[in-house]
Design a protein around this motif. Structure first.
Motif, PDB file in Angstrom:
ATOM      1  N   UNK A  74      87.580  42.731   3.011  1.00  0.00           N
ATOM      2  CA  UNK A  74      86.830  42.918   1.609  1.00  0.00           C
ATOM      3  C   UNK A  74      86.606  41.438   1.118  1.00  0.00           C
ATOM      4  N   UNK A  75      85.450  41.368   0.386  1.00  0.00           N
ATOM      5  CA  UNK A  75      85.017  40.476  -0.302  1.00  0.00           C
ATOM      6  C   UNK A  75      85.029  40.396  -1.787  1.00  0.00           C
ATOM      7  N   UNK A  76      85.307  39.308  -2.376  1.00  0.00           N
ATOM      8  CA  UNK A  76      85.432  39.114  -3.963  1.00  0.00           C
ATOM      9  C   UNK A  76      84.265  38.660  -4.373  1.00  0.00           C
ATOM     10  N   UNK A  77      83.697  37.782  -3.449  1.00  0.00           N
ATOM     11  CA  UNK A  77      82.496  36.928  -4.018  1.00  0.00           C
ATOM     12  C   UNK A  77      81.234  37.392  -2.999  1.00  0.00           C
ATOM     13  N   UNK A  78      80.115  37.805  -3.437  1.00  0.00           N
ATOM     14  CA  UNK A  78      79.013  38.497  -2.811  1.00  0.00           C
ATOM     15  C   UNK A  78      77.886  38.632  -3.571  1.00  0.00           C
ATOM     16  N   UNK A  79      76.730  38.719  -3.062  1.00  0.00           N
ATOM     17  CA  UNK A  79      75.373  39.062  -3.575  1.00  0.00           C
ATOM     18  C   UNK A  79      74.838  39.952  -2.767  1.00  0.00           C
ATOM     19  N   UNK A  80      74.318  41.294  -3.106  1.00  0.00           N
ATOM     20  CA  UNK A  80      73.410  42.051  -2.488  1.00  0.00           C
ATOM     21  C   UNK A  80      72.051  42.213  -3.135  1.00  0.00           C
ATOM     22  N   UNK A 103      75.205  41.899  -7.869  1.00  0.00           N
ATOM     23  CA  UNK A 103      76.647  42.121  -7.534  1.00  0.00           C
ATOM     24  C   UNK A 103      76.692  43.660  -7.356  1.00  0.00           C
ATOM     25  N   UNK A 104      76.147  44.055  -6.462  1.00  0.00           N
ATOM     26  CA  UNK A 104      76.312  45.593  -6.310  1.00  0.00           C
ATOM     27  C   UNK A 104      77.305  45.745  -4.750  1.00  0.00           C
ATOM     28  N   UNK A 105      78.204  46.848  -5.085  1.00  0.00           N
ATOM     29  CA  UNK A 105      79.178  47.329  -4.064  1.00  0.00           C
ATOM     30  C   UNK A 105      78.111  47.518  -2.660  1.00  0.00           C
ATOM     31  N   UNK A 106      78.974  47.314  -1.763  1.00  0.00           N
ATOM     32  CA  UNK A 106      78.229  47.471  -0.248  1.00  0.00           C
ATOM     33  C   UNK A 106      79.431  47.803   0.660  1.00  0.00           C
ATOM     34  N   UNK A 107      78.937  48.235   1.844  1.00  0.00           N
ATOM     35  CA  UNK A 107      79.579  48.442   3.072  1.00  0.00           C
ATOM     36  C   UNK A 107      78.694  48.187   4.265  1.00  0.00           C
ATOM     37  N   UNK A 108      79.097  47.469   5.144  1.00  0.00           N
ATOM     38  CA  UNK A 108      78.239  47.193   6.339  1.00  0.00           C
ATOM     39  C   UNK A 108      79.113  47.124   7.551  1.00  0.00           C
ATOM     40  N   UNK A 109      79.001  47.948   8.373  1.00  0.00           N
ATOM     41  CA  UNK A 109      79.552  47.939   9.621  1.00  0.00           C
ATOM     42  C   UNK A 109      79.170  47.383  10.818  1.00  0.00           C
ATOM     43  N   UNK A 110      79.672  46.357  11.526  1.00  0.00           N
ATOM     44  CA  UNK A 110      79.051  45.681  12.723  1.00  0.00           C
ATOM     45  C   UNK A 110      79.778  46.363  14.001  1.00  0.00           C
ATOM     46  N   UNK A 111      78.990  47.093  14.401  1.00  0.00           N
ATOM     47  CA  UNK A 111      79.735  47.678  15.762  1.00  0.00           C
ATOM     48  C   UNK A 111      79.291  46.974  16.959  1.00  0.00           C
ATOM     49  N   UNK A 112      80.435  46.415  17.895  1.00  0.00           N
ATOM     50  CA  UNK A 112      80.162  45.699  19.062  1.00  0.00           C
ATOM     51  C   UNK A 112      80.469  46.753  20.166  1.00  0.00           C
TER      52      UNK A 112
END
Length: 114
Positions: free
Chosen positions: A46-52, A56-65
């Protein structure tokens, strides 16, 4: 193998716990029958500081390896299945995505292979 690393805005944890999100991604990945259940690994950052998109909008990104050998169709179905589950869990979040990357058998090594 495989590894599912979830990057997300910390505020999404108000709707579901880290444990629940991790569990749901694990369950969905297992339902694809592409992997041995005992090999599926899921982590959440989880990130407290981010930009989309400069907001500053909520996001979910899954990196699948995943280990090479799955077809494009199988990986696309994996992506759609995980994004569908996360969209069901977080209908208010517009920024939900996944990227699937292969890693080579030839260069992969773990402790059991030594």
């Amino acid at each position: 193998m495989p590894h599912f690393v979830i990057d997300c805005s910390a505020s999404i944890l108000e709707a579901h716990t880290e444990e629940h999100i991790i569990e749901q991604v694990h369950i969905v990945a297992n339902t694809t029958k592409l992997f041995d259940e005992n090999d599926i690994k899921v982590r959440l950052h989880p990130y407290e500081k981010y930009l989309v998109g400069n907001k500053r909008e909520d996001f979910i990104h899954v990196f699948a390896y995943v280990l090479e050998g799955r077809t494009i169709v199988q990986k696309a179905e994996l992506s759609k299945t995980i994004v569908s589950k996360l969209t069901e869990m977080f209908p208010q979040i517009l920024n939900i995505a996944i990227s699937v990357s292969d890693f080579e058998k030839a260069t992969y090594c773990n402790r059991n292979m030594l």
